[in-house]
Design an enzyme around this catalytic site. Structure first.
Site, mmCIF file in Angstrom:
data_model
loop_
_atom_site.group_PDB
_atom_site.id
_atom_site.type_symbol
_atom_site.label_atom_id
_atom_site.label_comp_id
_atom_site.label_asym_id
_atom_site.label_seq_id
_atom_site.Cartn_x
_atom_site.Cartn_y
_atom_site.Cartn_z
ATOM 1 N N HIS A 127 0.869 -1.337 0.215
ATOM 2 C CA HIS A 127 0.018 -0.020 -0.055
ATOM 3 C C HIS A 127 0.892 1.191 -0.174
ATOM 4 C CE1 HIS A 127 -3.483 2.460 0.788
ATOM 5 N NE2 HIS A 127 -2.813 3.038 1.900
ATOM 6 N N ASP B 179 -2.200 3.703 -4.315
ATOM 7 C CA ASP B 179 -2.883 2.720 -3.518
ATOM 8 C C ASP B 179 -2.222 1.611 -3.169
ATOM 9 O OD1 ASP B 179 -4.850 2.397 -1.572
ATOM 10 O OD2 ASP B 179 -6.236 1.600 -3.058
ATOM 11 N N ARG C 107 19.545 14.217 10.814
ATOM 12 C CA ARG C 107 19.686 15.490 10.203
ATOM 13 C C ARG C 107 20.940 15.673 9.460
ATOM 14 N NH1 ARG C 107 18.798 19.852 15.209
ATOM 15 N NH2 ARG C 107 18.788 21.226 13.373
ATOM 16 N N LYS D 39 0.201 10.863 0.834
ATOM 17 C CA LYS D 39 0.826 10.265 -0.158
ATOM 18 C C LYS D 39 0.377 10.682 -1.615
ATOM 19 C CE LYS D 39 0.182 6.183 1.331
ATOM 20 N NZ LYS D 39 -0.549 6.605 2.474
#
Length: 316
Positions: free
Chosen positions: A141, A180, A246, A162
């Site tokens: 998915h 999907d 980071r 998304k």
């Protein structure tokens, strides 16, 4: 993964042009390998290196040999061959096999099929069919997009954005592959190819708008049928108590069907331009492929500078 001889017989996409002439009882026989075999010496009774689980292809040479030897001897050799759990026999060039081959195959419940293709052509077609059909596969998915030639798989829980990110990427000129449910197949030795299911191909669900057709809205240049997955980017809800990468030095991977893919986790919060971040991630992936790693280079320069000027020795 496996498929039955019935699946082979019913193929339409690869043009195998197969016709069943005997051994109907064996249509449920399973194929597990994409490799085929020409029986060769097995037709003379030498079965030492016979692989019964493979498709057995009989071309002009094999059929001519069986026609030239006495029927009794041919029947004996074929009965020996049929004593093995042969998956199926396929005769090429539309040749009519000897009657004793038909009888023995029928009696042993081994499907006997005929194709009008030349042996070399048929072997090429059936090998491609078997390779595609027997590839390891799974469903995920998410959303798959082609960003600057990089296959980016967007993951994240339902409703995180998304599809909206993918739509924005399409508007910027990138291409949608699947939304999907993504069908993923493993191409040997270590590549994953994703594509949409036939029923939802080119479509996208946008909450508040419903189902939209990207191909109709933005043209054929906005979609792709399939794409190799190069990068996994997971969208996550922002958590103030969680530490996020980071620097980008410690690279993470996500394993799908035994293949390790670069995996980035991107926190989502108001004000972050996720589309730009995805584009930069794709560009950065391309740079790494050329041997240029920005984070590692920055880290090395910093370490080199600290070695030249150790902390505590700065001139006031």
């Amino acid at each position: 993964m496996s498929l039955s001889i019935k699946d082979l017989l019913e193929d339409k996409a690869y043009g195998l042009d197969l016709k069943l002439i005997g051994g109907t009882a064996g249509l449920s026989n399973r194929l597990y390998s994409s490799r085929i075999q020409k029986p060769g010496l097995a037709l003379t009774g030498y079965t030492e290196h016979l692989h019964p689980d493979r498709v057995q292809v009989l071309g002009n040479t094999e059929i001519s040999y069986l026609r030239q030897i006495p029927d009794a001897l041919g029947r004996k050799h074929i009965e020996t061959l049929c004593s093995f759990p042969i998956a199926c026999f396929i005769v090429t060039k539309g040749l009519d096999p000897p009657e004793f081959l038909k009888t023995s195959a029928e009696g042993a419940g081994i499907p006997l099929l005929v194709s009008h293709h030349q042996s070399s052509t048929f072997i090429s077609l059936v090998t491609k069919f078997l390779e595609e059909s027997l590839l390891p596969s799974t469903h995920i998915h998410g959303v798959l997009v082609d960003v600057l030639g990089v296959g980016v798989l967007l993951l994240g829980k339902s409703g995180i954005g998304k599809s909206e990110c993918a739509l924005d990427l399409v508007i910027r000129g990138h291409r949608l592959v699947a939304d999907d449910i993504i069908h993923i197949k493993k191409k040997m030795p270590a590549a994953l190819v994703g594509q949409a299911g036939e029923s939802i191909q080119h479509h996208m669900e946008i909450r508040g708008l419903g189902i939209i057709n990207i191909k109709d809205l933005y043209g054929v240049s906005s979609i792709r049928e399939k794409k190799i997955i190069d990068l996994v980017l997971e969208l996550m809800e922002w958590d103030a108590n969680q530490e996020y990468d980071r620097l980008g030095i410690d690279e993470q991977v996500k394993t799908i069907l035994g293949v390790d893919l670069p995996h980035l986790q991107v926190p989502v919060r108001p004000g972050r331009n996720l589309t730009s971040i995805i584009e930069v991630a794709a560009r950065n992936f391309l740079l790494k492929g050329m041997g240029y790693h920005s984070a590692k280079e920055f880290h090395e320069k910093l370490l080199a500078r600290l070695e030249v000027r150790p902390l505590g020795n700065e001139v006031e």
